[in-house]
Enzyme design. Structure first.
Site, PDB file in Angstrom:
ATOM      1  CB  ILE A  66      -0.974  -0.017   1.215  1.00 19.26           C
ATOM      2  CG1 ILE A  66      -2.120   0.967   1.038  1.00 19.26           C
ATOM      3  CG2 ILE A  66      -0.231   0.197   2.526  1.00 19.26           C
ATOM      4  CD1 ILE A  66      -3.287   0.721   2.003  1.00 19.26           C
ATOM      5  CB  CYS A  67       1.867   3.891  -1.825  1.00 21.76           C
ATOM      6  SG  CYS A  67       0.980   4.007  -3.381  1.00 21.76           S
ATOM      7  NE  ARG A  68      -1.767  11.780  -0.985  1.00 25.23           N
ATOM      8  CZ  ARG A  68      -2.424  12.360  -1.988  1.00 25.23           C
ATOM      9  NH1 ARG A  68      -2.227  11.948  -3.230  1.00 25.23           N
ATOM     10  NH2 ARG A  68      -3.280  13.326  -1.747  1.00 25.23           N
ATOM     11  CG  MET A  94      -2.123   4.411   3.380  1.00 22.54           C
ATOM     12  SD  MET A  94      -2.832   3.251   4.596  1.00 22.54           S
ATOM     13  CE  MET A  94      -3.231   4.351   5.957  1.00 22.54           C
TER      14      MET A  94
END
Length: 115
Positions: A66-68, A94
């Site tokens: 996961i990232c932004r 996120m």
């Protein structure tokens, strides 16, 4: 062929409590807020710290990256798949995690935010 079409992806709603989550956002993003229990290895340090992932990840389990918003995590997911690891990109990152009402916390356990 479209790069995005080849990246194994899951939706936030597919994640279950206890799933292994790898957060590849940078330090300032992590400090503002993250998912509890996630392993944090920034994409900028990922290759150098790869061993931390292999030590922490479940041996026969899936790595949810996961990232932004999903771009950086897609890159890491493809790298992991090429290494023979069962990895999937968390679609929307996120931003969708927070929008779905999943908890975002700081290192001190207080409510956090997604940068």
């Amino acid at each position: 062929m479209n790069f995005a079409a080849r990246v194994p992806t899951v939706e936030i709603t597919d994640l279950k409590d206890g799933d292994f989550l790898l957060d590849v956002r940078e330090n300032d993003e992590w400090q503002a807020g993250h998912a509890e229990g996630a392993l944090h290895i920034p994409i900028s340090e990922f290759v150098a710290r790869y061993g931390e992932l292999t030590e922490a990840a479940p041996q026969d389990g899936r790595v949810h990256v996961i990232c932004r918003s999903g771009g950086r995590s897609a890159q890491v997911t493809m790298y992991l798949v090429q290494q023979g690891i069962d990895a999937v990109n968390v679609d929307g990152g996120m931003q969708i995690w927070q929008a779905a009402g999943r908890p975002v916390i700081t290192d001190t356990g207080r409510p956090g935010e997604v940068l």
